[in-house]
Design an enzyme around this catalytic site. Sequence first.
Site, PDB file in Angstrom:
ATOM      1  N   GLU A 154       0.643  -1.254  -0.171  1.00 32.47           N
ATOM      2  CA  GLU A 154      -0.109  -0.054   0.109  1.00 32.47           C
ATOM      3  C   GLU A 154       0.683   1.332   0.034  1.00 32.47           C
ATOM      4  O   GLU A 154       0.719   2.064   0.991  1.00 32.47           O
ATOM      5  CB  GLU A 154      -1.064  -0.151   1.275  1.00 32.47           C
ATOM      6  CG  GLU A 154      -1.937  -1.182   1.243  1.00 32.47           C
ATOM      7  CD  GLU A 154      -2.954  -1.136   2.406  1.00 32.47           C
ATOM      8  OE1 GLU A 154      -4.041  -1.776   2.251  1.00 32.47           O
ATOM      9  OE2 GLU A 154      -2.685  -0.495   3.204  1.00 32.47           O
ATOM     10  N   GLU A 170      -6.877  -7.400  -1.264  1.00 31.75           N
ATOM     11  CA  GLU A 170      -7.404  -7.398   0.134  1.00 31.75           C
ATOM     12  C   GLU A 170      -8.836  -6.797   0.181  1.00 31.75           C
ATOM     13  O   GLU A 170      -9.140  -5.927  -0.535  1.00 31.75           O
ATOM     14  CB  GLU A 170      -6.434  -6.439   1.071  1.00 31.75           C
ATOM     15  CG  GLU A 170      -5.119  -6.977   1.223  1.00 31.75           C
ATOM     16  CD  GLU A 170      -4.383  -6.165   2.259  1.00 31.75           C
ATOM     17  OE1 GLU A 170      -5.096  -4.983   3.065  1.00 31.75           O
ATOM     18  OE2 GLU A 170      -3.225  -5.830   2.189  1.00 31.75           O
TER      19      GLU A 170
END
Length: 673
Positions: free
Chosen positions: A153, A312
Amino acid sequence: MPDTAPKGLTGLAFGGDYNPEQWPESVWREDVRLMREAGVTMVSVGIFSWALLEPAPGEYDFGWLDRVLGLLHEGGIRVDLGTPTVVPPVWFYRAHPEALPVTADGVRYEFGSRGAICHSNADYRAAAANITTRLAERYGDHPALAMWHVHNEYGVPVSACYCDSCAARFRRWLADTYDSVDAVNEAWGTAFWGQRYTDLAQINPPRTTPTVGNPGQALDYKRFTDAVIRENFRAERDILHRLSPGIPVTTNFMTALSQCDSMDYWAWGREVDLVTNDHYLITDGRRTHVNLAMAADLTRSVAGGAPWLLLEHSTSGVNWQPRNPAKAPGQMARNSLAHVARGSEGAMFFQWRQSRRGAEKYHSAMVPHGGTDTRVWREVVELGASVDALSEIRGTRTEADAAMLWDWQSWWAQSLDWRPSEDHDPRERADSFYEALYDRHLTVDFAHPEADLSAYPLVVVPALYLMTEAAGRNVRGYVENGGTLVVSYFSGIVDEHDAVHEGAYPGVLRDVLGLTVEEFSPLLKDQRVRLTGPDGPGPAGDVWSEFVVPRGAETVWRYADGLTAGRPAVTRHRFGRGTAWYVSTRLDTRGLDTLLGRAAEDAGLDPRAELPRDVEVVRRGGESGTFLFVVNHTADDTKVPLTAPGTELLTGERAAGRLAVPAGAVRVVRLDG
């Protein structure tokens, strides 16, 4: 060149982040057994494991990871192997405290969270390259390896650093980007407020100043920050390509406008072998499934329309919002398969087993604290079977009806200080336009303003404050050649340097819209304006109004009151073989729906009025066939018309005429022919 699909997967990906280091080895075999029971096909491993893999400088412990990968391979489970460079070990920061980022106020962060990295720091870059190299040398040809997962991320929770190392590197970036310091002065408009530089060495990052700083400098610093982070990704990626040939390399994006605003994902999408994304429902009172669909469409668009992977999302509640409700029964599957409908090649979660310690111990997981005798676990097993049943859609592409122009760099520019109204929010406009198209059952691609738009009968522009000359020519050519365009206010105003385009507003959009804007007239908080048309009262608007002067455009609605009373509010312009609409206020929900309905008619799009609200109907097609996904987000059973008979893949039943879809359920039909 590596493949773009995870190596060794014959169906869709199903699984999640697996963090065995949080658990004793006695649990690992049980984990693999449960993974097989749930239908798990791939897990992500090692993302936060640098401190365990390199417990001291130059000392390595790969034994535990060898055993984990061996167990997964024995269980037939593929591995998405992470480079753990998002969290360097504490020993690294103690040796190199300058690798911790510094805020614009001059405060240096401390170790103890994640993602606290100065991406300009040479010691960090060297250490990240070293641990990546060690992993690639050891596991580059491991039989369980499906793909590489670099970092985690990027851009969250911090992207920009303002330290002296970043200042030096920013100057080098400016030297590479501009021909001279004079070119920087011209781009930034430093003649204003006497900010002129005579040497690049005088330039610092846009640190805190007594009042608003230079917007051109601030915009370029956002570009610089994104470019430096992307360069660090490329460094790790290239190591992996060299030492682990044939294995795709990715990093997990956060494309949802609700979750990350610091990365230019158009640029990032070109760097990865497979676009992957993380998505979490934002429980702010909005219809969360609309935000989900929007994020999935945006991710697919970043992938150039190719299949991508949801790396995710959550099985139920998360832990980082003010209020974290559980997902309703069936919602996990509905969320997962909605992503698949819009192009994902599977559904992965954070995480496999719910943590007992640490900051995310209340974040849901595939195996909850309560174990296998829980609703979540039973739904996980059921979802695993559904994902397996959809294997034949692999490689197909989602079919879109319309496009929305979006540019992260325009968002950055719009979000700088001292704009005409703080109530105008580009994300809100994008959300609202998308929701209106969603409610018309139109599947949306997102497109860069300079991209080829010829495939789309309808293109909407909800918020493009920054538009280059090239983007203006692109949009003009699209409409001239027969396209239908809808543009919202405060678009086309500035160029790539945040300089107002010469001449009247709206800059590069003047000709195609057939109008000019003499002046912006933002509304006060809670102030509204009424609109009227030839058939009587129209919708209402708020936030914004303008003094619009038609230059060939016809007036559809006028302002009925306020400072701009009597002036055009919404216009329509025939241009070449196409049509361009302009809306100069923030229309209410009814008004925006009416506007887009009329534009859709101009574009020749099917209104699909027979479909119920909050029932998604999305098509994926390719060599293996055409697949119709129907996702029922309502509490009522429904029926959806089919254009052809087919086989419903989740139940195995034949379907023809009208497809029955129970409340809260998903159906996927492989159409005959």
